[in-house]
Design a protein around this motif. Structure first.
Motif, PDB file in Angstrom:
ATOM      1  N   GLU A 135       0.827  -1.218   0.000  1.00  0.00           N
ATOM      2  CA  GLU A 135       0.000   0.000   0.000  1.00  0.00           C
ATOM      3  C   GLU A 135       0.857   1.262   0.000  1.00  0.00           C
ATOM      4  N   LYS A 136       1.928   1.258   0.789  1.00  0.00           N
ATOM      5  CA  LYS A 136       2.802   2.429   0.861  1.00  0.00           C
ATOM      6  C   LYS A 136       3.446   2.722  -0.492  1.00  0.00           C
ATOM      7  N   GLU A 139       0.344   0.741  -4.415  1.00  0.00           N
ATOM      8  CA  GLU A 139      -0.394  -0.345  -5.037  1.00  0.00           C
ATOM      9  C   GLU A 139      -1.662  -0.634  -4.241  1.00  0.00           C
ATOM     10  N   GLN A 140      -2.579  -1.363  -4.855  1.00  0.00           N
ATOM     11  CA  GLN A 140      -3.848  -1.691  -4.217  1.00  0.00           C
ATOM     12  C   GLN A 140      -3.915  -3.175  -3.877  1.00  0.00           C
ATOM     13  N   LEU A 141      -4.518  -3.490  -2.725  1.00  0.00           N
ATOM     14  CA  LEU A 141      -4.722  -4.878  -2.321  1.00  0.00           C
ATOM     15  C   LEU A 141      -6.119  -5.376  -2.666  1.00  0.00           C
ATOM     16  N   LEU A 186      13.892   2.914  -5.254  1.00  0.00           N
ATOM     17  CA  LEU A 186      13.410   1.800  -4.442  1.00  0.00           C
ATOM     18  C   LEU A 186      12.519   2.274  -3.304  1.00  0.00           C
ATOM     19  N   PRO A 187      11.354   1.652  -3.130  1.00  0.00           N
ATOM     20  CA  PRO A 187      10.477   2.057  -2.031  1.00  0.00           C
ATOM     21  C   PRO A 187      10.800   1.368  -0.718  1.00  0.00           C
ATOM     22  N   TYR A 200      12.371   5.624   8.050  1.00  0.00           N
ATOM     23  CA  TYR A 200      11.534   5.870   9.238  1.00  0.00           C
ATOM     24  C   TYR A 200      10.073   5.987   8.826  1.00  0.00           C
ATOM     25  N   ALA A 201       9.815   6.774   7.781  1.00  0.00           N
ATOM     26  CA  ALA A 201       8.439   7.008   7.343  1.00  0.00           C
ATOM     27  C   ALA A 201       7.779   5.722   6.871  1.00  0.00           C
ATOM     28  N   LEU A 202       8.517   4.911   6.127  1.00  0.00           N
ATOM     29  CA  LEU A 202       7.967   3.651   5.621  1.00  0.00           C
ATOM     30  C   LEU A 202       7.608   2.717   6.761  1.00  0.00           C
ATOM     31  N   THR A 203       8.541   2.539   7.688  1.00  0.00           N
ATOM     32  CA  THR A 203       8.308   1.612   8.800  1.00  0.00           C
ATOM     33  C   THR A 203       7.194   2.125   9.700  1.00  0.00           C
ATOM     34  N   HIS A 204       7.174   3.421   9.943  1.00  0.00           N
ATOM     35  CA  HIS A 204       6.118   3.992  10.791  1.00  0.00           C
ATOM     36  C   HIS A 204       4.755   3.813  10.128  1.00  0.00           C
ATOM     37  N   TYR A 205       4.692   3.984   8.827  1.00  0.00           N
ATOM     38  CA  TYR A 205       3.427   3.805   8.111  1.00  0.00           C
ATOM     39  C   TYR A 205       2.930   2.367   8.257  1.00  0.00           C
ATOM     40  N   ILE A 206       3.812   1.413   7.998  1.00  0.00           N
ATOM     41  CA  ILE A 206       3.418   0.011   8.109  1.00  0.00           C
ATOM     42  C   ILE A 206       2.985  -0.303   9.534  1.00  0.00           C
TER      43      ILE A 206
END
Length: 231
Positions: A135-136, A139-141, A186-187, A200-206
């Motif tokens: 999602e981050k 993409e759609q699930l 790379l995301p 940080y932002a990616l991990t916090h979002y997840i």
């Protein structure tokens, strides 16, 4: 001759091999729970769960932000150099970042009462971490992960198709990785690839999506006796 492994297969096998052990996740969650209960003894159990979740998310988001340094990497995976040598290049960056995110969701599962010695609970952690990463990446699930529909979707997977779903989710991450690598954007990478703030932002979002999923799962279980946690 056997076909060469795809990136998604290598990524999943790496994380399955090196993901946090149940007892280690339990120790982290229990430590924060004791702290919460000591400081706020009159709070309801649900409030303790959510406070512990916030602590876990902050812990892993900060750790993810540190991963640009070789010294920090050594502590993340014992024998990291040997393990990552089988992956190579940008995929190694993705693997370390995803390992942290899976570890974080495992700790969150423990905080919300799941037993990671159960395969269902472990599969759930992999699904939530991978789903949040997908999602981050934009993409759609099919449904929003942190929604009632998302809770129902993952519950359905746990009834018999969890392994296939885990493989499918990581296959999508592999596709995203390949495309973004070609774009040099790379995301999921670490360190110099996307920088500490993006990690940080990616991990916090997840983590935030995972926490919301577990809260909804708890609330739906309370409203629908007999549904929800099977682990």
């Amino acid at each position: 001759m056997a076909a060469e492994e795809n990136d998604d297969s290598k990524l999943l096998k790496f994380i399955q091999r090196w993901a946090i052990l149940p007892e280690a996740a339990r120790e982290i969650a229990s430590k924060y729970r004791r702290q919460s209960e000591s400081k706020f003894p009159k709070d309801e159990p649900a409030r303790h769960q959510e406070r512990v979740a916030d602590k876990i998310i902050t812990r892993y988001a900060k750790l993810s932000a540190m991963l640009g340094g070789a010294t920090a990497l050594v502590g993340v995976v014992p024998g990291l150099g040997t393990a990552l040598a089988t992956l190579g290049g940008g995929l190694a960056d993705t693997a370390v970042s995803m390992k942290l995110q899976v570890d974080m969701v495992c700790c969150l599962a423990e905080a919300f009462g799941y037993d990671l010695n159960s395969q269902d609970a472990r599969d759930l952690a992999f699904l939530i971490a991978a789903g949040g990463a997908i999602e981050k990446a934009g993409e759609q699930l099919g449904v929003k992960l942190a929604s009632k529909a998302g809770v129902r979707l993952l519950r359905e997977y746990l009834k018999g198709a969890a392994l296939q779903a885990v493989k499918a989710f990581f296959r999508r991450i592999g596709i995203i990785f390949t495309r973004k690598a070609m774009e040099k954007a790379l995301p999921f990478g670490v360190g110099v690839v996307i920088g500490g703030s993006a990690n940080y932002a990616l991990t916090h979002y997840i983590g935030a999506q995972a926490k919301e999923w577990f809260v909804l799962d708890r609330e739906m279980s309370e409203a629908e006796p007999g549904e929800g946690q099977t682990a």
